[in-house]
Design a protein around this motif. Structure first.
Motif, PDB file in Angstrom:
ATOM      1  N   PHE A   1      -2.836  -2.355  -3.057  1.00 31.82           N
ATOM      2  CA  PHE A   1      -2.073  -1.914  -1.891  1.00 31.82           C
ATOM      3  C   PHE A   1      -2.002  -3.036  -0.866  1.00 31.82           C
ATOM      4  N   ARG A   2      -1.071  -2.860   0.084  1.00 30.26           N
ATOM      5  CA  ARG A   2      -0.926  -3.820   1.185  1.00 30.26           C
ATOM      6  C   ARG A   2      -1.491  -3.223   2.465  1.00 30.26           C
TER       7      ARG A   2
ATOM      8  N   ARG B   1      -2.791  -8.231   0.381  1.00 38.12           N
ATOM      9  CA  ARG B   1      -3.040  -7.374  -0.783  1.00 38.12           C
ATOM     10  C   ARG B   1      -4.536  -7.058  -0.924  1.00 38.12           C
TER      11      ARG B   1
ATOM     12  N   SER C   1      -5.237   5.539   8.433  1.00 35.72           N
ATOM     13  CA  SER C   1      -4.744   5.526   7.053  1.00 35.72           C
ATOM     14  C   SER C   1      -5.838   5.279   6.025  1.00 35.72           C
TER      15      SER C   1
ATOM     16  N   ARG D   1      -1.854   7.389   0.007  1.00 36.58           N
ATOM     17  CA  ARG D   1      -0.398   7.516  -0.205  1.00 36.58           C
ATOM     18  C   ARG D   1       0.217   8.502   0.772  1.00 36.58           C
TER      19      ARG D   1
ATOM     20  N   GLY E   1       0.928   7.027   4.064  1.00 35.57           N
ATOM     21  CA  GLY E   1       1.912   5.962   4.124  1.00 35.57           C
ATOM     22  C   GLY E   1       1.459   4.590   3.680  1.00 35.57           C
TER      23      GLY E   1
ATOM     24  N   GLU F   1       1.199   1.513   1.440  1.00 34.92           N
ATOM     25  CA  GLU F   1       2.094   0.988   0.413  1.00 34.92           C
ATOM     26  C   GLU F   1       1.294   0.450  -0.776  1.00 34.92           C
TER      27      GLU F   1
ATOM     28  N   VAL G   1       1.435  -1.350  -4.381  1.00 35.18           N
ATOM     29  CA  VAL G   1       2.364  -2.227  -5.094  1.00 35.18           C
ATOM     30  C   VAL G   1       2.145  -2.186  -6.607  1.00 35.18           C
TER      31      VAL G   1
END
Length: 136
Positions: free
Chosen positions: A116-117, A123, A23, A95, A98, A100, A102
């Motif tokens: 992002f997480r 974070r 990712s 993105r 996948g 995430e 925030v």
């Protein structure tokens, strides 16, 4: 002197490796058998962004206190900062894979940023050149 690596406590080695490598595009530097201080088996897993000198040690939680720390290593604050040259491409790629986010991307005096997480819930700031810098 430099910071060689930082440990992140995760629930599962393989899930964490997949997140950071697939990712985020990190390199898997090491994934080797090891032992805990009291002799139980574990793995030594190290990832890092391409061309970076500082790496992450992915440490699988061992015991209840460590399990409780997964995703809370920075007490809900942004605790890691990932700098990229092309913010928009990195943001869109993450993105699609996948990740995430925030917050939406925004411009700050220090550049473009979105929070992002990671796979554990910690974070991170994705950081890139500000809009004016990117246009130059």
């Amino acid at each position: 002197m430099y910071l060689e690596r930082v440990a992140i406590i995760v629930d599962d080695y393989d899930v964490a490796i997949s997140f950071f490598v697939d990712s985020l595009g990190f390199e898997l530097l090491e994934d080797a058998p090891s032992v805990t201080n009291d002799g139980r088996p574990k793995r030594w897993v190290v990832v890092r962004p391409p061309n970076a000198s500082t790496a992450l040690l992915l440490a699988q939680a061992d015991g209840e206190p460590q399990r409780q720390a997964v995703g809370e290593q920075f007490a809900g604050r942004v605790g890691m900062f990932l700098r990229v040259d092309d913010f928009q491409s990195a943001y869109e790629s993450m993105r699609r894979k996948g990740v995430e986010f925030v917050t939406d991307p925004r411009d700050e005096p220090y550049g473009r940023v979105a929070v992002f997480r990671d796979v554990a819930g910690n974070r991170w700031d994705l950081l890139g050149p500000g809009s004016a810098e990117a246009a130059a």
